[in-house]
Design an enzyme around this catalytic site. Structure first.
Site, short mmCIF file in Angstrom:
data_model
loop_
_atom_site.label_atom_id
_atom_site.label_comp_id
_atom_site.label_asym_id
_atom_site.label_seq_id
_atom_site.Cartn_x
_atom_site.Cartn_y
_atom_site.Cartn_z
CE1 TYR A 252 -5.91 -8.00 -5.92
CE2 TYR A 252 -6.08 -8.57 -3.60
CZ TYR A 252 -5.87 -7.64 -4.59
OH TYR A 252 -5.63 -6.34 -4.25
CG HIS B 119 -5.74 -8.85 2.27
ND1 HIS B 119 -5.90 -9.52 1.07
CD2 HIS B 119 -5.74 -7.53 1.95
CE1 HIS B 119 -5.98 -8.65 0.08
NE2 HIS B 119 -5.89 -7.44 0.59
CE LYS C 74 -7.37 -0.70 4.73
NZ LYS C 74 -7.84 -1.01 3.36
NE ARG D 224 -3.45 -2.34 2.87
CZ ARG D 224 -3.12 -3.49 3.44
NH1 ARG D 224 -1.88 -3.65 3.91
NH2 ARG D 224 -3.99 -4.47 3.56
CG HIS E 103 -5.15 0.60 -3.54
ND1 HIS E 103 -4.42 0.43 -2.37
CD2 HIS E 103 -6.18 -0.28 -3.45
CE1 HIS E 103 -4.98 -0.49 -1.62
NE2 HIS E 103 -6.05 -0.95 -2.25
NE ARG F 163 -3.05 -3.63 -1.22
CZ ARG F 163 -2.52 -4.53 -0.38
NH1 ARG F 163 -1.21 -4.70 -0.35
NH2 ARG F 163 -3.29 -5.27 0.40
#
Length: 207
Positions: free
Chosen positions: A185, A175, A79, A45, A150, A153
């Site tokens: 994905y 994640h 994040k 990110r 992004h 990414r």
């Protein structure tokens, strides 16, 4: 309501390798080129990239150890609690890192941040979100390519989804939720499923 999983309405927007090359070729300096290549090759990110310190790169095993250091001078942020992670990169990226450091990280720099401002009154201070936004605006005007950090990414993780297992991709992406990785994905095509079925034919045959 036991499991409330956010399912993306559309597949994530990506950018082609050809367009990434055009963006790189239209950068005015080594710092901007290195940032775009790093985003595309790592899937970080933008906040994670801006939070990197020089010492987070381990030359001996071609790895990057992303750490959560709390509040940083450029307001970059990690994040989630799953964002700190170690990923492995290719030698080309490490070579670019060494070239970048040799050019910009002189004795005048007094920050540990990898990406720094290279002009203006705040020269040598940590690069921030506004600097990145200005960079991508300039590139859009020069090339006509609509791209965001992004999207770089997403492009990385979409490519890796073809070679990594979902749990490996989750770690690579940082994640917190396995289903976020799966729903974003992992989209096997009908052709892929047909090929798997053919390979599994013998395993499913009955006596």
């Amino acid at each position: 309501n036991i499991l409330r999983i956010k399912v993306p309405k559309n597949n994530p927007k990506t950018v082609t390798k050809e367009d990434v090359t055009i963006l790189i070729n239209n950068c005015k300096n080594m710092r901007d080129k290195f940032l775009i290549i790093l985003l595309f090759k790592t899937g970080f990110r933008i906040g994670e990239s801006l939070s990197l310190w020089v010492e987070d790169f381990e030359i001996s095993d071609n790895s990057i150890d992303l750490k959560d250091r709390g509040n940083l001078e450029n307001n970059s942020e990690i994040k989630t609690v799953f964002s700190p992670r170690k990923i492995f990169v290719d030698q080309d990226l490490m070579d670019l890192l060494m070239e970048y450091i040799s050019i910009y990280h002189t004795e005048k720099v007094n920050t540990n941040h990898l990406f720094i401002k290279i002009s203006g009154k705040n020269m040598y201070k940590a690069m921030d979100y506004t600097d990145v936004d200005n960079l991508f605006r300039r590139l859009r005007r020069k090339t006509g390519i609509k791209v965001t950090p992004h999207m770089l990414r997403h492009s990385n993780l979409t490519i890796l989804a073809n070679v990594m297992k979902p749990e490996q991709l989750q770690r690579q992406a940082g994640h917190s939720n396995f289903y976020t990785t799966m729903n974003t994905y992992v989209h096997p095509s009908d052709k892929t499923m047909q090929e798997i079925r053919i390979k599994m034919k013998k395993n499913l045959e009955l006596m």
